[in-house]
Design an enzyme around this catalytic site. Sequence first.
Site, short mmCIF file in Angstrom:
data_model
loop_
_atom_site.label_atom_id
_atom_site.label_comp_id
_atom_site.label_asym_id
_atom_site.label_seq_id
_atom_site.Cartn_x
_atom_site.Cartn_y
_atom_site.Cartn_z
N TYR A 61 0.85 -1.19 0.00
CA TYR A 61 0.00 0.00 0.00
C TYR A 61 0.89 1.24 0.00
O TYR A 61 1.91 1.28 0.70
CB TYR A 61 -0.87 0.04 1.27
N GLU A 99 -16.65 -5.99 6.61
CA GLU A 99 -15.51 -6.81 6.20
C GLU A 99 -15.94 -8.26 6.37
O GLU A 99 -16.61 -8.60 7.33
CB GLU A 99 -14.31 -6.46 7.10
C1 3EB Z 1 -7.71 -4.05 3.65
O1 3EB Z 1 -7.91 -4.81 2.72
C2 3EB Z 1 -8.79 -4.02 4.71
O2 3EB Z 1 -4.20 -5.20 8.83
O3 3EB Z 1 -4.22 -7.36 9.12
C3 3EB Z 1 -8.10 -6.60 6.10
C4 3EB Z 1 -7.46 -7.75 6.55
C5 3EB Z 1 -7.62 -5.35 6.48
C6 3EB Z 1 -6.35 -7.66 7.40
C7 3EB Z 1 -4.69 -6.32 8.64
C8 3EB Z 1 -6.51 -5.28 7.32
C9 3EB Z 1 -5.88 -6.41 7.76
O4 3EB Z 1 -6.70 -3.36 3.76
C10 3EB Z 1 -8.28 -4.11 6.06
#
Ligand code: 3EB
Length: 314
Positions: free
Chosen positions: A185, A307
């Site tokens: 990211y 989620e």
């Molecule tokens: C995302 O896709 C949503 O920080 O461990 C989803 C699954 C999300 C795990 C983590 C964060 C985490 O970024 C958020």
Amino acid sequence: MNVTAGLESIRIRFGEAETVCVADEMGLQLNLAAAHLGGPTDEVLFECEWAEQEVGNNFSFLRSGGCMAGIAVVECGMEEIESVSEQLYDELLVHTRGLSLQRLWNFVPRINDESLGQEVYRSFNAGRWKAFASVYGETKMDVRLPAATAVGLQEGVSRLALMFLAGDQPVEYFENPRQTPAYQYPSEFGPRSPSFARASVVSCERGELGYLSGTSSICGSETVGQGDLGKQFSETMENIRVAMQQMGFAGGWDKMADYSPQLRVYVRDVEDYAEISERLAAVVGAGVLAQTVFIQADICRQPLKLEIEGVFRK
Ligand code: 3EB
């Protein structure tokens, strides 16, 4: 260390008054102070004939053959999230050395609040990243990061809870072509990226176990459908469909029931529960819905309303 006999398991129970880890002759249980909205109240994540229980600094562990699972629940102020997360992941990585991480759950207190000039989730990410970077190597950790979930708790707000599954069986980690890998990211989402893969698939004697990470309405690295529950739901489901294809659990929603799905839905606003449940039923059918756990939790990006994660078998 004590050795116990009988069927043992690691479980999670939702809708409890307090977040706490219970260790007894039945194994380990994480009681979670998250409002239970629908579906089963308990989920069994791992079960075995016998296990050794072991207590670390913060974790309680269960070992059985080549499998290992554990839970840590730690009192943690907002300013300490980074250091406590790093400490917990250090401990976890020491105790699971030589094994592959399969799945991690992180329940983070006040995940969307600001502390020390940044969102608590970002501080959590910084601590988790440091631990992975120091053990796996900063540039090499992506190939070993497991599927994960990180959501926020409103009740029992001062406790950070972690739960994990690991083992000596082969594990394959997957990304989602619709989504930027979270560990890549861009820095606008935080100085240290979230350390997780979109899915893990474990090969065991009885077949394959697929762990889908917490999946939300994110395309590329952007949040999709701000303020639009319907759009967020459909984007989330499309992410799940594509992730499952990657994992080798193909066939779309019609095939889903064949994979003994155990879904868990995190709902930010309790008022959205009925609509999410209805929309999910329309896609996966009443049978799968009846096995789906719905709880209230804060999602790690403020605009995200839901989620969904899952465990699948074949
Ligand atoms: C995302 O896709 C949503 O920080 O461990 C989803 C699954 C999300 C795990 C983590 C964060 C985490 O970024 C958020």
